[in-house]
Design a protein around this motif. Structure first.
Motif, PDB file in Angstrom:
ATOM      1  N   GLN A 287       0.831  -1.191   0.000  1.00  0.00           N
ATOM      2  CA  GLN A 287       0.000   0.000   0.000  1.00  0.00           C
ATOM      3  C   GLN A 287       0.866   1.240   0.000  1.00  0.00           C
ATOM      4  O   GLN A 287       2.061   1.195   0.271  1.00  0.00           O
ATOM      5  N   LEU A 288       0.206   2.357  -0.322  1.00  0.00           N
ATOM      6  CA  LEU A 288       0.847   3.662  -0.300  1.00  0.00           C
ATOM      7  C   LEU A 288       0.153   4.519   0.743  1.00  0.00           C
ATOM      8  O   LEU A 288      -1.078   4.570   0.784  1.00  0.00           O
ATOM      9  N   GLN A 289       0.946   5.190   1.545  1.00  0.00           N
ATOM     10  CA  GLN A 289       0.409   6.066   2.573  1.00  0.00           C
ATOM     11  C   GLN A 289       0.944   7.472   2.343  1.00  0.00           C
ATOM     12  O   GLN A 289       2.158   7.687   2.415  1.00  0.00           O
TER      13      GLN A 289
ATOM     14  N   MET B  82       7.408   6.231  -9.263  1.00  0.00           N
ATOM     15  CA  MET B  82       6.639   6.764  -8.133  1.00  0.00           C
ATOM     16  C   MET B  82       6.367   8.226  -8.444  1.00  0.00           C
ATOM     17  O   MET B  82       7.232   8.923  -8.997  1.00  0.00           O
ATOM     18  N   GLY B  83       5.188   8.672  -8.086  1.00  0.00           N
ATOM     19  CA  GLY B  83       4.897  10.066  -8.378  1.00  0.00           C
ATOM     20  C   GLY B  83       3.591  10.536  -7.804  1.00  0.00           C
ATOM     21  O   GLY B  83       2.983   9.876  -6.956  1.00  0.00           O
ATOM     22  N   TRP B  84       3.193  11.707  -8.283  1.00  0.00           N
ATOM     23  CA  TRP B  84       1.980  12.354  -7.797  1.00  0.00           C
ATOM     24  C   TRP B  84       1.097  12.769  -8.973  1.00  0.00           C
ATOM     25  O   TRP B  84       1.584  13.316  -9.961  1.00  0.00           O
ATOM     26  N   HIS B  85      -0.177  12.493  -8.823  1.00  0.00           N
ATOM     27  CA  HIS B  85      -1.199  12.990  -9.722  1.00  0.00           C
ATOM     28  C   HIS B  85      -2.079  13.938  -8.921  1.00  0.00           C
ATOM     29  O   HIS B  85      -2.065  13.919  -7.687  1.00  0.00           O
TER      30      HIS B  85
ATOM     31  N   TRP C 286      -2.304   3.125  -5.826  1.00  0.00           N
ATOM     32  CA  TRP C 286      -2.676   4.499  -5.517  1.00  0.00           C
ATOM     33  C   TRP C 286      -2.874   4.659  -4.016  1.00  0.00           C
ATOM     34  O   TRP C 286      -3.436   3.787  -3.354  1.00  0.00           O
ATOM     35  N   GLY C 287      -2.417   5.788  -3.519  1.00  0.00           N
ATOM     36  CA  GLY C 287      -2.698   6.132  -2.142  1.00  0.00           C
ATOM     37  C   GLY C 287      -3.990   6.918  -2.056  1.00  0.00           C
ATOM     38  O   GLY C 287      -4.543   7.345  -3.070  1.00  0.00           O
TER      39      GLY C 287
END
Length: 120
Positions: A2-4, A33-36, A110-111
């Motif tokens: 998981q992603l936190q 790894m990144g951000w949307h 996805w977190g």
């Protein structure tokens, strides 16, 4: 696996925020790894990501203002956001392309989203 994610909040225009995200669980490998982000009424868009080697990608509108960093030893990424603008307001989602231990394939994880609001 998981992603936190953590960070986010309310900030005035021109201010700064830092988002962090950690991958946990039994992980064989992590590629990107990144951000949307997704603003109300708009499609989700890729803001920044980095491959395992650290090569970054940035959305044009955030270049020079946002910096993504990655720690492969801790399976974490951070997004330092400076000179924030009202148009940066959105829910930000951490994303990683990972292969769990014992799996033969990688997939997107996805977190939970974190709200970033830029307003005076």
């Amino acid at each position: 696996v998981q992603l936190q994610a953590s960070g986010g909040g309310l900030v005035q225009p021109g201010g700064s925020l830092r988002l962090s995200c950690a991958a946990s669980g039994s992980i064989a490998s992590i590629d990107y790894m990144g951000w949307h982000r997704q603003a109300p009424g708009k499609q989700r868009e890729l803001v920044a990501n980095t491959n395992r080697g650290g090569t970054p990608y940035y959305l044009n509108s955030v270049k020079g203002r946002f910096t993504i960093s990655r720690d492969n030893t801790k399976n974490t990424i951070s997004l330092q956001m400076n000179s924030l603008k009202p148009e940066d307001t959105a829910v930000y989602y951490c994303n990683a392309f990972m292969k769990p231990s014992g799996s033969r394939v990688s997939r997107d994880y996805w977190g939970e989203g974190t709200q970033v609001t830029v307003s005076s």
